[in-house]
Design a protein around this motif. Structure first.
Motif, PDB file in Angstrom:
ATOM      1  N   PRO A   1      80.284  35.618 125.832  1.00 29.66           N
ATOM      2  CA  PRO A   1      79.135  36.188 126.849  1.00 29.66           C
ATOM      3  C   PRO A   1      80.078  36.997 128.104  1.00 29.66           C
ATOM      4  O   PRO A   1      81.039  36.739 128.451  1.00 29.66           O
ATOM      5  N   ILE A   2      79.624  38.430 127.849  1.00 29.00           N
ATOM      6  CA  ILE A   2      80.062  39.255 128.902  1.00 29.00           C
ATOM      7  C   ILE A   2      80.166  38.802 130.457  1.00 29.00           C
ATOM      8  O   ILE A   2      81.129  39.247 131.076  1.00 29.00           O
ATOM      9  N   GLU A   3      78.976  38.243 130.611  1.00 25.61           N
ATOM     10  CA  GLU A   3      79.044  37.623 132.116  1.00 25.61           C
ATOM     11  C   GLU A   3      79.832  36.632 132.563  1.00 25.61           C
ATOM     12  O   GLU A   3      80.417  36.464 133.486  1.00 25.61           O
ATOM     13  N   VAL A   4      80.465  35.687 131.610  1.00 28.22           N
ATOM     14  CA  VAL A   4      81.407  34.881 131.844  1.00 28.22           C
ATOM     15  C   VAL A   4      82.913  35.831 132.024  1.00 28.22           C
ATOM     16  O   VAL A   4      83.670  35.325 132.856  1.00 28.22           O
ATOM     17  N   GLU A   5      83.184  36.687 131.237  1.00 25.45           N
ATOM     18  CA  GLU A   5      84.192  37.561 131.399  1.00 25.45           C
ATOM     19  C   GLU A   5      84.222  38.588 132.663  1.00 25.45           C
ATOM     20  O   GLU A   5      85.106  38.361 133.479  1.00 25.45           O
ATOM     21  N   LEU A   6      83.012  38.724 132.936  1.00 29.04           N
ATOM     22  CA  LEU A   6      82.915  39.647 134.312  1.00 29.04           C
ATOM     23  C   LEU A   6      83.026  38.477 135.453  1.00 29.04           C
ATOM     24  O   LEU A   6      83.816  38.855 136.573  1.00 29.04           O
TER      25      LEU A   6
ATOM     26  N   ARG B   1      84.875  35.938 135.526  1.00 31.01           N
ATOM     27  CA  ARG B   1      86.199  35.434 135.543  1.00 31.01           C
ATOM     28  C   ARG B   1      87.032  36.489 136.457  1.00 31.01           C
ATOM     29  O   ARG B   1      87.664  36.285 137.306  1.00 31.01           O
ATOM     30  N   TRP B   2      86.652  37.712 135.969  1.00 30.14           N
ATOM     31  CA  TRP B   2      87.432  38.949 136.578  1.00 30.14           C
ATOM     32  C   TRP B   2      87.007  39.169 138.122  1.00 30.14           C
ATOM     33  O   TRP B   2      87.749  39.595 139.080  1.00 30.14           O
ATOM     34  N   ALA B   3      85.676  38.902 138.379  1.00 30.66           N
ATOM     35  CA  ALA B   3      85.258  38.998 139.736  1.00 30.66           C
ATOM     36  C   ALA B   3      86.004  37.818 140.702  1.00 30.66           C
ATOM     37  O   ALA B   3      86.364  38.289 141.746  1.00 30.66           O
ATOM     38  N   LEU B   4      86.341  36.681 140.055  1.00 35.09           N
ATOM     39  CA  LEU B   4      86.770  35.615 140.820  1.00 35.09           C
ATOM     40  C   LEU B   4      88.334  35.984 141.155  1.00 35.09           C
ATOM     41  O   LEU B   4      88.995  35.749 141.902  1.00 35.09           O
ATOM     42  N   ILE B   5      88.929  36.723 139.997  1.00 36.26           N
ATOM     43  CA  ILE B   5      90.178  37.107 140.218  1.00 36.26           C
ATOM     44  C   ILE B   5      90.610  38.133 141.196  1.00 36.26           C
ATOM     45  O   ILE B   5      91.353  37.745 142.112  1.00 36.26           O
ATOM     46  N   VAL B   6      89.656  38.965 141.356  1.00 36.66           N
ATOM     47  CA  VAL B   6      89.654  40.046 142.150  1.00 36.66           C
ATOM     48  C   VAL B   6      89.611  39.436 143.712  1.00 36.66           C
ATOM     49  O   VAL B   6      90.274  39.807 144.687  1.00 36.66           O
TER      50      VAL B   6
ATOM     51  N   ILE C   1      92.825  33.476 130.065  1.00 37.77           N
ATOM     52  CA  ILE C   1      92.274  34.242 129.166  1.00 37.77           C
ATOM     53  C   ILE C   1      92.642  33.945 127.606  1.00 37.77           C
ATOM     54  O   ILE C   1      91.843  33.783 126.775  1.00 37.77           O
ATOM     55  N   CYS C   2      93.982  33.393 127.609  1.00 39.42           N
ATOM     56  CA  CYS C   2      94.317  32.835 126.520  1.00 39.42           C
ATOM     57  C   CYS C   2      94.295  31.480 126.317  1.00 39.42           C
ATOM     58  O   CYS C   2      94.840  30.919 125.336  1.00 39.42           O
ATOM     59  N   ALA C   3      94.124  30.733 127.425  1.00 39.14           N
ATOM     60  CA  ALA C   3      94.131  29.291 127.377  1.00 39.14           C
ATOM     61  C   ALA C   3      93.075  28.583 128.067  1.00 39.14           C
ATOM     62  O   ALA C   3      93.046  28.500 129.327  1.00 39.14           O
TER      63      ALA C   3
END
Length: 166
Positions: free
Chosen positions: A13-18, A20-25, A84-86
């Motif tokens: 789901p795109i929201e999960v990836e979004l 992830r990236w929001a938390l990274i930022v 992302i890979c693990a």
């Protein structure tokens, strides 16, 4: 690598990836701020009044505590990135993120001046409470990412057993 990441985006789901990236930022930027005087000074009322964090100042000093918090935030960002890979690293990072945002959300209860006394206090948000209360949403997002990573790990374990024994 680009093709595999694109395949991952389409599979999950795109929201999960979004998320992830929001938390990274968030972790990168807030972690970066911890290395400067303005942020170390801004943390004083939060950390010194927290029953969980107040030990940091006598042990590490104001700047040492700020550096430690920044290092933790950067570590979580790196784990989320590596996740992302693990999925196991995402699970670890999301658990750490959940603890982080549970702790920062709780600072609303221990930090003086969170509720605007000029209009009667609670539930009138002061500027500090307004800054901290957003962490409830970040906690919810971290828990969602934790659940998703746990599901990925469970599914991969099941698939491995099914292929071996099925």
């Amino acid at each position: 690598m680009h093709a595999s990441y694109l395949a991952r985006l389409l599979r999950y789901p795109i929201e999960v990836e979004l998320l992830r990236w929001a938390l990274i930022v968030i972790f990168v930027l807030f972690g970066y701020a911890k290395w400067f005087d303005y942020e170390a000074d801004a943390l004083i009322p939060l950390v010194s009044n927290s029953p969980v964090l107040s030990w940091l100042y006598p042990t590490l000093g104001i700047h040492g505590a700020s550096y430690l918090l920044g290092a933790v935030e950067w570590t979580l960002a790196l784990l989320l990135l590596a996740g992302i890979c693990a999925p196991s690293l995402t699970l670890l990072a999301a658990a750490g993120s959940s603890v982080t945002f549970l702790l920062t959300s709780s600072l609303v209860l221990t930090t003086p001046g969170c509720w605007d006394a000029s209009v009667g206090g609670f539930p009138a948000l002061g500027s500090t409470a307004g800054f901290l209360i957003k962490d409830i949403v970040l906690l919810a997002g971290s828990l969602l990412l934790l659940r998703h990573a746990a599901g990925q790990l469970r599914n991969s374990e099941c698939n491995g057993r099914c292929q071996r024994y099925g």
